[in-house]
Design a protein around this motif. Structure first.
Motif, short mmCIF file in Angstrom:
data_model
loop_
_atom_site.label_atom_id
_atom_site.label_comp_id
_atom_site.label_asym_id
_atom_site.label_seq_id
_atom_site.Cartn_x
_atom_site.Cartn_y
_atom_site.Cartn_z
N UNK A 6 0.83 -1.21 0.00
CA UNK A 6 0.00 0.00 0.00
C UNK A 6 0.87 1.26 0.00
N UNK A 7 1.90 1.26 0.80
CA UNK A 7 2.79 2.43 0.86
C UNK A 7 3.44 2.69 -0.49
N UNK A 8 3.79 1.64 -1.20
CA UNK A 8 4.45 1.79 -2.50
C UNK A 8 3.50 2.20 -3.61
N UNK A 9 2.31 1.62 -3.63
CA UNK A 9 1.49 1.71 -4.84
C UNK A 9 0.12 2.34 -4.67
N UNK A 10 -0.27 2.74 -3.47
CA UNK A 10 -1.60 3.32 -3.30
C UNK A 10 -1.71 4.66 -4.03
N UNK A 11 -0.75 5.54 -3.89
CA UNK A 11 -0.83 6.86 -4.52
C UNK A 11 -0.85 6.77 -6.05
N UNK A 12 0.06 6.01 -6.67
CA UNK A 12 -0.02 5.93 -8.14
C UNK A 12 -1.29 5.24 -8.63
N UNK A 13 -1.80 4.29 -7.87
CA UNK A 13 -3.04 3.60 -8.26
C UNK A 13 -4.21 4.58 -8.16
N UNK A 14 -4.25 5.36 -7.09
CA UNK A 14 -5.30 6.38 -6.94
C UNK A 14 -5.25 7.36 -8.10
N UNK A 65 -9.14 -6.57 -3.97
CA UNK A 65 -9.18 -7.62 -5.00
C UNK A 65 -7.78 -8.17 -5.27
N UNK A 66 -6.81 -7.27 -5.35
CA UNK A 66 -5.44 -7.70 -5.61
C UNK A 66 -4.89 -8.59 -4.51
N UNK A 67 -5.12 -8.19 -3.27
CA UNK A 67 -4.63 -8.98 -2.15
C UNK A 67 -5.35 -10.32 -2.07
N UNK A 68 -6.63 -10.34 -2.41
CA UNK A 68 -7.38 -11.60 -2.40
C UNK A 68 -6.88 -12.55 -3.48
N UNK A 69 -6.34 -11.99 -4.56
CA UNK A 69 -5.88 -12.80 -5.69
C UNK A 69 -4.35 -12.87 -5.75
N UNK A 70 -3.70 -12.61 -4.66
CA UNK A 70 -2.23 -12.55 -4.64
C UNK A 70 -1.58 -13.85 -5.12
N UNK A 71 -2.27 -14.96 -4.97
CA UNK A 71 -1.72 -16.23 -5.46
C UNK A 71 -1.56 -16.23 -6.98
N UNK A 72 -2.31 -15.38 -7.67
CA UNK A 72 -2.22 -15.30 -9.14
C UNK A 72 -1.20 -14.27 -9.61
N UNK A 73 -0.62 -13.53 -8.69
CA UNK A 73 0.38 -12.53 -9.05
C UNK A 73 1.64 -13.24 -9.54
N UNK A 74 2.08 -12.86 -10.74
CA UNK A 74 3.31 -13.42 -11.32
C UNK A 74 4.48 -12.57 -10.83
N UNK A 75 5.26 -13.13 -9.94
CA UNK A 75 6.30 -12.37 -9.23
C UNK A 75 7.42 -11.85 -10.14
N UNK A 76 7.52 -12.35 -11.36
CA UNK A 76 8.57 -11.85 -12.25
C UNK A 76 8.15 -10.56 -12.94
N UNK A 81 3.34 -3.11 -9.63
CA UNK A 81 2.70 -1.87 -10.08
C UNK A 81 1.85 -2.11 -11.33
N UNK A 82 2.37 -2.88 -12.26
CA UNK A 82 1.63 -3.18 -13.50
C UNK A 82 0.43 -4.06 -13.17
N UNK A 83 0.63 -5.03 -12.30
CA UNK A 83 -0.43 -5.96 -11.95
C UNK A 83 -1.59 -5.24 -11.26
N UNK A 84 -1.28 -4.40 -10.27
CA UNK A 84 -2.34 -3.70 -9.53
C UNK A 84 -2.98 -2.64 -10.42
N UNK A 85 -2.23 -2.06 -11.34
CA UNK A 85 -2.80 -1.07 -12.26
C UNK A 85 -3.81 -1.73 -13.19
N UNK A 86 -3.53 -2.94 -13.62
CA UNK A 86 -4.47 -3.67 -14.48
C UNK A 86 -5.77 -3.93 -13.72
N UNK A 87 -5.65 -4.31 -12.46
CA UNK A 87 -6.84 -4.52 -11.63
C UNK A 87 -7.59 -3.19 -11.48
N UNK A 88 -6.86 -2.11 -11.26
CA UNK A 88 -7.47 -0.79 -11.10
C UNK A 88 -8.23 -0.37 -12.36
#
Length: 191
Positions: A29-37, A60-71, A75-82
């Protein structure tokens, strides 16, 4: 001793979050909340709604964290959700708008107007509102590219990755978005 979470990669942070570390979620949240907003706000133009959608995106992102591709960057992943949250919001808004227009005339006075009072806007705000309104008229695909490239200042590669399209598609959509925005602004330009 626990590592300073601000110094670790998204991949390591995701692993900690999946292991149940609440501080890892707070660091995301500290890293990506402001750019996502900012991304959401620039897409929908309503700060209150943008805050709600930002929260929804992270839930939604945290609930689906198992689907996050760590490579890939988080920022890109949460932006797509946003962006998906923005699209859902726009669809819901169209439905609400339809039903509010369908109200009987005797209840029409209960519907709030989107038109600001004439004396409520100063010149700068009026122009900004005009630009926002013109952007809102753009098709979603063009508006998203305009926001990502023009306002969020993402590279063509980053925008292509986020929207899962080719770089050439980003280039074409950006050209079309700018041209269409210019047309829309010319039509409503004060004389």
């Amino acid at each position: 001793m626990t590592p300073d979470l601000s110094q670790i990669s998204d991949r390591e942070l995701a692993a900690l979050a999946k292991a149940g570390r609440q501080d890892a979620y707070r660091e995301f949240l500290a890293r990506y909340k402001a750019p996502t907003f900012r991304l959401i706000y620039r897409n929908i133009g309503d700060a209150d709604e943008a805050m709600d959608l930002t929260q929804e995106a992270f839930v939604s992102g945290f609930a689906a964290l198992d689907r996050y591709e760590a490579d890939r960057p988080f920022k890109v992943w949460i932006a797509r959700i946003a962006l998906n949250k923005c699209r859902d919001w726009a669809r819901r808004r169209k439905v609400r708008s339809f039903f509010s227009r369908a109200l009987p005339l005797d209840s029409a006075h209960d519907v709030a107007s989107d038109v600001p009072a004439p004396d409520a806007e100063v010149a700068g705000r009026a122009e900004m509102a005009r630009v926002r309104a013109a952007m809102a008229e753009l098709p979603v695909k063009l508006r998203e590219v305009l926001v990502l490239r023009g306002l969020e200042e993402l590279s063509q590669v980053e925008a292509a990755d986020m929207l899962q399209v080719s770089e050439k598609t980003i280039e074409t959509r950006l050209y079309r978005a700018r041209a269409r925005l210019k047309e829309l602004l010319a039509v409503g330009a004060p004389e």
